[in-house]
Design a protein around this motif. Structure first.
Motif, PDB file in Angstrom:
ATOM      1  N   LEU A  52     -36.977  66.693   8.954  1.00 30.35           N
ATOM      2  CA  LEU A  52     -36.744  65.265   9.057  1.00 30.35           C
ATOM      3  C   LEU A  52     -37.045  64.654   7.702  1.00 30.35           C
ATOM      4  CD1 LEU A  52     -36.096  62.911  10.966  1.00 30.35           C
ATOM      5  CD2 LEU A  52     -38.528  62.795  11.484  1.00 30.35           C
ATOM      6  N   ALA A  53     -36.174  63.816   7.206  1.00 27.53           N
ATOM      7  CA  ALA A  53     -36.342  63.231   5.877  1.00 27.53           C
ATOM      8  C   ALA A  53     -36.695  61.756   5.993  1.00 27.53           C
ATOM      9  CB  ALA A  53     -35.068  63.394   5.065  1.00 27.53           C
ATOM     10  N   LEU A  54     -37.625  61.326   5.186  1.00 28.38           N
ATOM     11  CA  LEU A  54     -37.943  59.915   5.022  1.00 28.38           C
ATOM     12  C   LEU A  54     -37.241  59.471   3.754  1.00 28.38           C
ATOM     13  CD1 LEU A  54     -39.774  57.467   5.885  1.00 28.38           C
ATOM     14  CD2 LEU A  54     -41.336  58.285   4.139  1.00 28.38           C
ATOM     15  N   ILE A  55     -36.380  58.479   3.850  1.00 24.59           N
ATOM     16  CA  ILE A  55     -35.576  58.051   2.714  1.00 24.59           C
ATOM     17  C   ILE A  55     -35.990  56.644   2.320  1.00 24.59           C
ATOM     18  CG2 ILE A  55     -33.235  57.614   1.903  1.00 24.59           C
ATOM     19  CD1 ILE A  55     -32.339  59.607   4.107  1.00 24.59           C
ATOM     20  N   VAL A  56     -36.243  56.456   1.029  1.00 21.32           N
ATOM     21  CA  VAL A  56     -36.612  55.141   0.508  1.00 21.32           C
ATOM     22  C   VAL A  56     -35.724  54.815  -0.692  1.00 21.32           C
ATOM     23  CG1 VAL A  56     -39.010  55.315   1.274  1.00 21.32           C
ATOM     24  CG2 VAL A  56     -38.415  56.067  -1.026  1.00 21.32           C
ATOM     25  N   VAL A  61     -42.195  52.075  -3.916  1.00 20.59           N
ATOM     26  CA  VAL A  61     -43.454  52.623  -4.429  1.00 20.59           C
ATOM     27  C   VAL A  61     -43.612  54.115  -4.083  1.00 20.59           C
ATOM     28  CG1 VAL A  61     -44.806  51.893  -2.428  1.00 20.59           C
ATOM     29  CG2 VAL A  61     -45.940  52.166  -4.639  1.00 20.59           C
ATOM     30  N   TRP A  62     -43.006  54.575  -3.013  1.00 23.71           N
ATOM     31  CA  TRP A  62     -43.115  55.984  -2.619  1.00 23.71           C
ATOM     32  C   TRP A  62     -42.029  56.868  -3.241  1.00 23.71           C
ATOM     33  CZ3 TRP A  62     -43.491  54.935   3.336  1.00 23.71           C
ATOM     34  CH2 TRP A  62     -44.719  54.371   3.636  1.00 23.71           C
ATOM     35  N   ALA A  63     -41.129  56.306  -3.993  1.00 20.68           N
ATOM     36  CA  ALA A  63     -39.936  57.037  -4.444  1.00 20.68           C
ATOM     37  C   ALA A  63     -40.243  58.317  -5.213  1.00 20.68           C
ATOM     38  CB  ALA A  63     -39.048  56.125  -5.282  1.00 20.68           C
ATOM     39  N   ASP A  64     -41.262  58.332  -6.041  1.00 21.40           N
ATOM     40  CA  ASP A  64     -41.560  59.528  -6.825  1.00 21.40           C
ATOM     41  C   ASP A  64     -42.688  60.358  -6.235  1.00 21.40           C
ATOM     42  OD1 ASP A  64     -39.594  59.068  -8.780  1.00 21.40           O
ATOM     43  OD2 ASP A  64     -40.887  57.594  -9.776  1.00 21.40           O
ATOM     44  N   SER A  65     -43.112  60.043  -5.016  1.00 20.73           N
ATOM     45  CA  SER A  65     -44.213  60.773  -4.381  1.00 20.73           C
ATOM     46  C   SER A  65     -43.728  62.122  -3.855  1.00 20.73           C
ATOM     47  CB  SER A  65     -44.780  59.968  -3.213  1.00 20.73           C
ATOM     48  OG  SER A  65     -45.289  58.743  -3.667  1.00 20.73           O
ATOM     49  N   PRO A  66     -44.471  63.194  -4.122  1.00 16.34           N
ATOM     50  CA  PRO A  66     -44.080  64.499  -3.594  1.00 16.34           C
ATOM     51  C   PRO A  66     -44.313  64.587  -2.082  1.00 16.34           C
ATOM     52  CG  PRO A  66     -46.151  64.665  -4.770  1.00 16.34           C
ATOM     53  CD  PRO A  66     -45.651  63.262  -4.975  1.00 16.34           C
ATOM     54  N   TYR A  67     -45.217  63.735  -1.550  1.00 17.52           N
ATOM     55  CA  TYR A  67     -45.474  63.684  -0.108  1.00 17.52           C
ATOM     56  C   TYR A  67     -46.064  62.312   0.218  1.00 17.52           C
ATOM     57  CZ  TYR A  67     -50.219  64.678  -1.646  1.00 17.52           C
ATOM     58  OH  TYR A  67     -51.427  64.624  -2.276  1.00 17.52           O
ATOM     59  N   ILE A  68     -46.019  61.965   1.486  1.00 13.98           N
ATOM     60  CA  ILE A  68     -46.557  60.685   1.952  1.00 13.98           C
ATOM     61  C   ILE A  68     -47.441  60.965   3.149  1.00 13.98           C
ATOM     62  CG2 ILE A  68     -45.973  58.412   2.888  1.00 13.98           C
ATOM     63  CD1 ILE A  68     -43.223  58.835   1.420  1.00 13.98           C
TER      64      ILE A  68
END
Length: 75
Positions: A52-56, A61-68
């Motif tokens: 499942l993908a989380l797309i922003v 602010v989360w765009a370059d995060s390797p994980y959330i």
């Protein structure tokens, strides 16, 4: 000699319970499904697992995060 093959393909999208009901009633021969299938009622073959993908947006602010972490989504 090639055997005669008679295939009619019909695409119907819908919720799993509706499609499973059509299988049980003999109204359709097969269905592509997501989710758990009762092995006592149906035979199934796992074709592929998927994530499942989380797309922003790329500027989020989360765009370059390797994980959330889940906690970040609760803020």
């Amino acid at each position: 000699m090639v055997p005669e093959v008679n295939i009619i393909l019909e695409l119907e999208t819908g919720w799993s319970p509706v499609l499973l009901g059509r299988l049980e009633a003999g109204e359709t021969d097969l269905s592509f499904m997501m989710g758990d299938i009762d092995p006592a009622r149906f035979d199934s073959i796992m074709l592929r697992r998927y994530g499942l993908a989380l797309i922003v947006h790329r500027e989020h602010v989360w765009a370059d995060s390797p994980y959330i972490l889940p906690e970040a989504m609760m803020r």
